[in-house]
Design an enzyme around this catalytic site. Structure first.
Site, short mmCIF file in Angstrom:
data_model
loop_
_atom_site.label_atom_id
_atom_site.label_comp_id
_atom_site.label_asym_id
_atom_site.label_seq_id
_atom_site.Cartn_x
_atom_site.Cartn_y
_atom_site.Cartn_z
N GLU A 164 -56.00 -16.63 27.60
CA GLU A 164 -55.10 -16.19 28.69
C GLU A 164 -55.90 -15.77 29.93
O GLU A 164 -55.37 -15.78 31.05
CB GLU A 164 -54.24 -15.01 28.23
CG GLU A 164 -53.17 -15.39 27.21
CD GLU A 164 -52.27 -14.22 26.84
OE1 GLU A 164 -51.21 -14.47 26.27
OE2 GLU A 164 -52.63 -13.05 27.12
N HIS A 173 -58.34 -10.72 22.57
CA HIS A 173 -57.45 -10.42 21.45
C HIS A 173 -57.17 -11.68 20.64
O HIS A 173 -57.24 -12.79 21.15
CB HIS A 173 -56.13 -9.79 21.92
CG HIS A 173 -55.22 -10.64 22.75
ND1 HIS A 173 -55.57 -11.15 23.98
CD2 HIS A 173 -53.94 -11.05 22.54
CE1 HIS A 173 -54.55 -11.82 24.49
NE2 HIS A 173 -53.55 -11.79 23.63
N HIS A 216 -43.95 -17.29 26.73
CA HIS A 216 -44.21 -17.21 25.29
C HIS A 216 -43.03 -17.80 24.54
O HIS A 216 -42.32 -17.09 23.82
CB HIS A 216 -44.46 -15.76 24.87
CG HIS A 216 -45.59 -15.10 25.60
ND1 HIS A 216 -45.50 -14.66 26.90
CD2 HIS A 216 -46.86 -14.81 25.21
CE1 HIS A 216 -46.65 -14.12 27.27
NE2 HIS A 216 -47.50 -14.21 26.27
N HIS A 219 -50.71 -8.17 29.66
CA HIS A 219 -49.24 -8.17 29.63
C HIS A 219 -48.72 -7.98 28.20
O HIS A 219 -47.72 -8.58 27.80
CB HIS A 219 -48.68 -9.42 30.30
CG HIS A 219 -49.03 -10.73 29.66
ND1 HIS A 219 -49.24 -11.88 30.40
CD2 HIS A 219 -49.21 -11.09 28.37
CE1 HIS A 219 -49.51 -12.88 29.58
NE2 HIS A 219 -49.50 -12.43 28.34
#
Ligand SMILES: [Fe+2]
Length: 322
Positions: free
Chosen positions: A243, A196, A59, A12
């Protein structure tokens, strides 16, 4: 009765949303990313779900460091796009499904998963970017093709839930959906990742070997993934790689054995590895596939061997970069 027919895993990455919103999808850098989702959008148009459950993380848009629920279920009638610092994304307000969401909340909480019930929440790129990737770009004055139930998971402040807890929550969600009396086709998204890290000395870390093994096991051996401790995600997939536990909620909601009908992986988008997978439950996948092929008026449930053949054919048709 409602049924979960398929699960979708998707990154995402916020920069994907920015590329869409600023009409950069044809630029070579971004075309590489968006072209990997063209077949997925065709698949979604064929499947035509009645409802989507989207597992994502907020977030610091609706929640902040002052208050972070571990699992927060959106039970509202609608969810506006959040202002993430440069104004809300130009996407439609997400229409919810309060009746099914409330039913899920009741079933899952009575199954001892203590969800936070959100009757008002805004949703950020964590949810709307995967929706764009699977439903296509939709003008803010348009409509998403189906109601969506958001499930926000804390993966931004330690401690996030374990992979096993996520996997078992997926099973509880499936049980909840299957006890809902209305005949609905439901798909469930797991979003985030893949490997990441966005800050610190290892910023830019990407681990394709880890990502491939994760996708392989997600398809064939999810129980193995459910045993991975947080520290392994951090070490191998970067600080934000955690995540990926959200994909285990999606996977837990599916059959033990599924048909992987599509996979896409590319590096990078922004500083993130982009991963995507579509997994179909076999019974429903076969039935949907058979309906596509059968002449009108002669539709019937296919034999098992035909269901598997249909899934294999669909997989071959959709196969992309692996
Ligand atoms: Fe994220």
């Amino acid at each position: 009765m409602a049924r979960i027919i398929a699960g979708i895993g998707s990154s995402h990455v916020p920069a994907i949303g920015a590329a869409l919103d600023n009409n950069k999808t044809e630029e070579p850098y971004w075309k590489r990313v968006f072209s990997g989702f063209e077949k997925s959008q065709a698949w979604m148009r064929e499947i035509k779900p009645d409802v989507a459950i989207v597992v994502y993380n907020d977030h610091a848009s609706t929640f902040s460091v002052e208050m972070i629920p571990t699992f927060a279920l959106g039970c509202a009638a609608e969810f506006p796009p959040a202002d993430e610092g440069w104004g809300p994304r130009p996407v439609p307000v997400v229409q919810g499904h309060p009746a099914l969401a409330s039913h899920i909340a009741q079933s899952v909480i009575l199954d001892e998963f203590d969800l936070t019930i959100c009757n008002k929440m805004e949703v950020d790129h964590g949810m709307t970017v995967p929706m764009n990737l699977l439903f296509g770009k939709i003008d803010k004055n348009g409509h998403w093709p189906c109601p969506v139930i958001p499930l926000a998971v804390n993966v931004v402040m330690y401690p996030p839930p374990t992979g096993h807890r996520c996997y078992m929550l997926g099973k509880a969600i499936r049980k909840a959906v299957e006890s809902y009396p209305e005949d609905l086709k439901v798909v469930i998204f797991g979003t985030g990742g893949l490997s990441h890290q966005i800050s610190g000395p290892r910023a830019g870390l990407i681990n394709p070997k880890w990502d491939k093994a994760f996708l392989d096991n997600l398809s064939k051996n999810p129980k193995k993934l459910s045993k991975i401790p947080h520290v392994d995600y951090m070490r191998e997939a970067g600080a934000e790689g955690i995540e990926m536990v959200m994909w285990l909620i999606m996977r837990g909601a599916l059959d033990d054995k599924v048909d992987e009908v599509y996979r896409f992986y590319t590096v990078p988008a922004s500083n993130t590895a982009v991963g995507h997978i579509i997994l179909e439950n076999r019974w429903r996948g076969g039935k949907v596939a058979a309906r596509r092929k059968a002449p009108a008026g002669k539709r019937k449930a296919p034999a098992v061997k035909h269901k598997r053949a249909a899934a294999r054919a669909r997989s071959a048709r959709l196969s992309g970069m692996r």
